[in-house]
Design a protein around this motif. Structure first.
Motif, mmCIF file in Angstrom:
data_model
loop_
_atom_site.group_PDB
_atom_site.id
_atom_site.type_symbol
_atom_site.label_atom_id
_atom_site.label_comp_id
_atom_site.label_asym_id
_atom_site.label_seq_id
_atom_site.Cartn_x
_atom_site.Cartn_y
_atom_site.Cartn_z
ATOM 1 N N ALA A 98 -6.550 -1.322 -3.247
ATOM 2 C CA ALA A 98 -6.740 -2.777 -3.203
ATOM 3 C C ALA A 98 -6.816 -3.366 -4.609
ATOM 4 O O ALA A 98 -6.240 -4.427 -4.871
ATOM 5 C CB ALA A 98 -7.996 -3.113 -2.417
ATOM 6 N N ASP A 99 -7.502 -2.677 -5.515
ATOM 7 C CA ASP A 99 -7.597 -3.148 -6.907
ATOM 8 C C ASP A 99 -6.218 -3.184 -7.558
ATOM 9 O O ASP A 99 -5.887 -4.131 -8.277
ATOM 10 C CB ASP A 99 -8.530 -2.252 -7.726
ATOM 11 C CG ASP A 99 -9.991 -2.398 -7.343
ATOM 12 O OD1 ASP A 99 -10.344 -3.386 -6.655
ATOM 13 O OD2 ASP A 99 -10.779 -1.505 -7.722
ATOM 14 N N ILE A 100 -5.421 -2.160 -7.307
ATOM 15 C CA ILE A 100 -4.064 -2.110 -7.864
ATOM 16 C C ILE A 100 -3.221 -3.247 -7.310
ATOM 17 O O ILE A 100 -2.536 -3.952 -8.058
ATOM 18 C CB ILE A 100 -3.420 -0.741 -7.577
ATOM 19 C CG1 ILE A 100 -4.121 0.339 -8.407
ATOM 20 C CG2 ILE A 100 -1.919 -0.767 -7.840
ATOM 21 C CD1 ILE A 100 -3.770 1.757 -8.012
ATOM 22 N N THR B 88 -10.205 1.430 -1.952
ATOM 23 C CA THR B 88 -10.675 0.398 -2.885
ATOM 24 C C THR B 88 -9.782 0.356 -4.111
ATOM 25 O O THR B 88 -9.415 -0.728 -4.587
ATOM 26 C CB THR B 88 -12.141 0.659 -3.297
ATOM 27 O OG1 THR B 88 -12.941 0.685 -2.116
ATOM 28 C CG2 THR B 88 -12.651 -0.395 -4.248
ATOM 29 N N LEU B 89 -9.397 1.510 -4.635
ATOM 30 C CA LEU B 89 -8.510 1.545 -5.795
ATOM 31 C C LEU B 89 -7.146 0.972 -5.438
ATOM 32 O O LEU B 89 -6.559 0.233 -6.228
ATOM 33 C CB LEU B 89 -8.381 2.970 -6.336
ATOM 34 C CG LEU B 89 -7.486 3.131 -7.564
ATOM 35 C CD1 LEU B 89 -7.954 2.241 -8.715
ATOM 36 C CD2 LEU B 89 -7.413 4.576 -7.988
ATOM 37 N N ASP C 165 -10.343 5.763 -12.713
ATOM 38 C CA ASP C 165 -10.458 6.571 -11.495
ATOM 39 C C ASP C 165 -10.453 8.054 -11.835
ATOM 40 O O ASP C 165 -11.172 8.833 -11.223
ATOM 41 C CB ASP C 165 -9.321 6.243 -10.526
ATOM 42 C CG ASP C 165 -9.455 6.983 -9.214
ATOM 43 O OD1 ASP C 165 -10.508 6.835 -8.565
ATOM 44 O OD2 ASP C 165 -8.528 7.731 -8.857
ATOM 45 N N GLU D 183 -3.212 -2.981 -17.612
ATOM 46 C CA GLU D 183 -4.287 -3.168 -16.629
ATOM 47 C C GLU D 183 -4.265 -2.045 -15.591
ATOM 48 O O GLU D 183 -5.314 -1.497 -15.225
ATOM 49 C CB GLU D 183 -4.138 -4.531 -15.949
ATOM 50 C CG GLU D 183 -5.248 -4.857 -14.983
ATOM 51 C CD GLU D 183 -5.109 -6.230 -14.345
ATOM 52 O OE1 GLU D 183 -5.984 -6.575 -13.542
ATOM 53 O OE2 GLU D 183 -4.125 -6.957 -14.629
ATOM 54 N N LEU E 182 -7.116 0.892 -14.745
ATOM 55 C CA LEU E 182 -7.627 1.182 -13.407
ATOM 56 C C LEU E 182 -7.437 2.655 -13.058
ATOM 57 O O LEU E 182 -8.352 3.304 -12.538
ATOM 58 C CB LEU E 182 -6.895 0.343 -12.355
ATOM 59 C CG LEU E 182 -7.280 -1.116 -12.227
ATOM 60 C CD1 LEU E 182 -6.285 -1.852 -11.326
ATOM 61 C CD2 LEU E 182 -8.688 -1.244 -11.679
ATOM 62 N N SER F 249 -4.228 -6.052 -6.184
ATOM 63 C CA SER F 249 -4.733 -7.362 -6.607
ATOM 64 C C SER F 249 -4.272 -7.760 -8.011
ATOM 65 O O SER F 249 -4.397 -8.913 -8.392
ATOM 66 C CB SER F 249 -6.263 -7.403 -6.526
ATOM 67 O OG SER F 249 -6.835 -6.625 -7.558
ATOM 68 N N THR F 250 -3.708 -6.812 -8.764
ATOM 69 C CA THR F 250 -3.238 -7.140 -10.113
ATOM 70 C C THR F 250 -1.977 -7.989 -10.090
ATOM 71 O O THR F 250 -1.655 -8.631 -11.081
ATOM 72 C CB THR F 250 -2.941 -5.866 -10.934
ATOM 73 O OG1 THR F 250 -1.841 -5.178 -10.347
ATOM 74 C CG2 THR F 250 -4.164 -4.976 -11.052
ATOM 75 N N ARG G 51 0.838 -1.198 0.000
ATOM 76 C CA ARG G 51 0.000 0.000 0.000
ATOM 77 C C ARG G 51 0.871 1.245 0.000
ATOM 78 O O ARG G 51 0.601 2.218 -0.695
ATOM 79 C CB ARG G 51 -0.919 -0.026 1.228
ATOM 80 C CG ARG G 51 -1.804 1.193 1.342
ATOM 81 C CD ARG G 51 -2.491 1.268 2.715
ATOM 82 N NE ARG G 51 -3.335 2.441 2.780
ATOM 83 C CZ ARG G 51 -2.883 3.691 2.887
ATOM 84 N NH1 ARG G 51 -1.589 3.940 2.933
ATOM 85 N NH2 ARG G 51 -3.729 4.711 2.931
#
Length: 71
Positions: free
Chosen positions: A21-23, A18-19, A68, A60, A64, A25-26, A5
């Motif tokens: 976490a999305d980053i 949330t963004l 945003d 990807e 994302l 998760s890639t 993070r």
């Protein structure tokens, strides 16, 4: 090396959890994130340098980050 993070915030600044976490998760690396940010903020300059187009993970991340910015 696994991106954290803190790595995301160091490149992008404070942002929605949330963004972040999305980053994360890639599975992208810190260098992938830095490259995505560079492409998003200066794609014409990078293409002018003759750099190859971004790979799958970088693309990807660009998607994302671009989504945003549209919000």
């Amino acid at each position: 090396m696994i991106m954290t993070r803190e790595d995301v915030v160091s490149v992008l600044g404070p942002m929605d959890e949330t963004l972040i976490a999305d980053i994360l998760s890639t599975g992208a690396s810190f260098e992938d994130l830095r490259e995505a940010w560079a492409w998003l903020n200066g794609d014409e300059a990078l293409m002018g340098e003759g750099r190859p187009l971004p790979g799958t993970r970088v693309a990807e991340l660009i998607d994302l980050l671009d989504a945003d910015e549209d919000d």
